[in-house]
Design an enzyme around this catalytic site. Structure first.
Site, PDB file in Angstrom:
ATOM      1  N   VAL A 118      -1.868  11.025   0.667  1.00 17.38           N
ATOM      2  CA  VAL A 118      -2.353  10.594   1.972  1.00 17.38           C
ATOM      3  C   VAL A 118      -3.779  10.104   1.817  1.00 17.38           C
ATOM      4  O   VAL A 118      -4.617  10.800   1.233  1.00 17.38           O
ATOM      5  CB  VAL A 118      -2.289  11.752   2.989  1.00 17.38           C
ATOM      6  CG1 VAL A 118      -2.857  11.298   4.326  1.00 17.38           C
ATOM      7  CG2 VAL A 118      -0.861  12.242   3.155  1.00 17.38           C
ATOM      8  N   CYS A 119      -4.047   8.913   2.315  1.00 18.42           N
ATOM      9  CA  CYS A 119      -5.396   8.360   2.315  1.00 18.42           C
ATOM     10  C   CYS A 119      -5.977   8.369   0.895  1.00 18.42           C
ATOM     11  O   CYS A 119      -5.343   7.872  -0.033  1.00 18.42           O
ATOM     12  CB  CYS A 119      -6.260   9.142   3.307  1.00 18.42           C
ATOM     13  SG  CYS A 119      -7.755   8.274   3.820  1.00 18.42           S
ATOM     14  N   VAL A 120      -7.139   8.963   0.691  1.00 14.22           N
ATOM     15  CA  VAL A 120      -7.779   8.919  -0.625  1.00 14.22           C
ATOM     16  C   VAL A 120      -7.174   9.930  -1.598  1.00 14.22           C
ATOM     17  O   VAL A 120      -7.660  10.066  -2.725  1.00 14.22           O
ATOM     18  CB  VAL A 120      -9.302   9.129  -0.514  1.00 14.22           C
ATOM     19  CG1 VAL A 120      -9.926   8.013   0.296  1.00 14.22           C
ATOM     20  CG2 VAL A 120      -9.626  10.474   0.087  1.00 14.22           C
ATOM     21  N   THR A 138      -4.632   2.883  -0.866  1.00 19.30           N
ATOM     22  CA  THR A 138      -5.493   3.982  -0.435  1.00 19.30           C
ATOM     23  C   THR A 138      -6.320   3.465   0.729  1.00 19.30           C
ATOM     24  O   THR A 138      -6.137   2.318   1.165  1.00 19.30           O
ATOM     25  CB  THR A 138      -6.389   4.472  -1.581  1.00 19.30           C
ATOM     26  OG1 THR A 138      -7.086   5.659  -1.165  1.00 19.30           O
ATOM     27  CG2 THR A 138      -7.407   3.420  -1.995  1.00 19.30           C
ATOM     28  N   ALA A 171      -2.385   4.822   3.228  1.00 15.94           N
ATOM     29  CA  ALA A 171      -3.719   4.248   3.417  1.00 15.94           C
ATOM     30  C   ALA A 171      -4.592   5.159   4.269  1.00 15.94           C
ATOM     31  O   ALA A 171      -4.825   6.312   3.909  1.00 15.94           O
ATOM     32  CB  ALA A 171      -3.590   2.857   4.029  1.00 15.94           C
TER      33      ALA A 171
END
Length: 337
Positions: A118-120, A138, A171
């Site tokens: 998830v995300c970073v 990301t 992202a």
């Protein structure tokens, strides 16, 4: 069959990365008649409370060692960032990847059917070697860092999530909901995922190709000249807006204009103009009943074929499908809600 999802915890983790996906998985049970669904376990190095980036403390369910003994279906890896001041005095977001956490993720992933970030959290997967040779996304603010630190990863900062086999990357933080819905769709079908999306008051389910960017979110330029050019483009989308036209407006050569755009915005003038036109078209599709022919004309595409090609190129969808998915209100012939 109940699927076990293990979410990795560590100090400084982004809170919504951890709490968002379980909300999606919990709503699945509400929308199905049987006990099938997911069981979520939060795993950490110890059973001590984990302090998130928001300051909220979370209690783990199991340790990493205990989690390694369970047949996990999916490993979900959230992320963590810190803000650093560069040599030029600019404050920038920097994704973190604790080597100890990376080792734990690598070990857990080896025993799981599917791995997601998830995300970073993608930076942790990359550090574990799980993204080598794969396309991944990301959060846009750390995409360049991911590409620089992990050259074997094909970084695409545009989509809200990407699936490469059994490895998924998401992202922005809110995109964790879209990624979680995509997992539900894969495991239990599109209809169930759409029902869960409605419970979340999300307007259906965004496809993976949906861009995480809109033109106003692009990095702000550092020169008044480029900012003036960007406003000029937005106000004159129906003009040709060729490189020569823009160069003449800015009183520079075409070659210099191209170099300025690449240095300031990371793209060519032509790519930026198309992005601005697509952004205007997206807003029009969401809020009006205008025909594709009219949208193509008023947004500067000229023809519907050009409009469709631009949407496929930038959003991996068509204008018609985009309107079907993201219409925000019923509209009349006047274009007004």
């Amino acid at each position: 069959m109940e699927r076990l999802i293990v979410i990795v915890l560590f100090d400084g983790v982004d809170l919504l990365d951890v709490t968002g996906p379980p909300e999606v998985f919990a709503l699945l049970r509400r929308e199905t008649d049987d006990a099938a669904g997911y069981r979520v376990l939060l795993a950490a190095e110890t059973m001590d409370p984990v302090t998130t980036s928001a300051g909220v403390r979370i209690l783990p369910d199991v340790t990493f060692d205990e989690a390694a003994t369970r047949p996990a279906d999916t490993i979900l890896v959230p992320g963590s960032v810190e803000v650093r001041t560069d040599a030029d005095g600019q404050r920038r977001v920097h994704a973190l990847a604790d080597p100890a956490v990376v080792d734990r993720v690598r070990a857990l992933a080896a025993r799981a059917r599917r791995v997601t970030s998830v995300c970073v959290g993608a930076h942790i997967l990359a550090a574990a070697g799980l993204l080598d040779g794969k396309r991944a996304t990301t959060h846009w603010s750390t995409a360049r860092q991911l590409a620089a630190e992990h050259p074997l990863v094909e970084v695409d900062a545009d989509p809200i999530f990407i699936r490469e086999g059994d490895v998924w990357t998401g992202a922005g933080i809110s995109a964790c909901l879209d990624l979680s819905l995509a997992l539900v769709a894969e495991d239990f079908g599109e209809n169930v995922a759409l029902r869960v999306a409605r419970q979340l008051v999300m307007y259906l389910k965004r496809p993976s190709g949906q861009s995480q960017f809109s033109v106003p979110l692009e990095p702000v330029s550092t020169t008044r000249r480029v900012e003036d050019l960007r406003h000029h483009i937005t106000r004159h989308l129906t003009d040709p807006l060729t490189v020569d036209d823009l160069a003449a407006y800015a009183n520079v050569s075409s070659r210099q204009l191209t170099r300025i755009f690449k240095d300031e915005l990371g793209m060519t003038p032509g790519v930026y103009v198309e992005a601005a036109r697509v952004e205007r078209a997206r807003a029009t599709l969401e809020t009006t009943d205008d025909t594709l022919e009219r949208i193509a004309s008023t947004c500067g595409f000229g023809t519907t074929d050009t409009l469709i090609r631009a949407f496929r190129r930038r959003l991996d969808t068509t204008p018609t499908e985009y309107r079907h998915r993201f219409r925000t209100a019923a509209t009349g012939a006047s274009g007004r809600p």
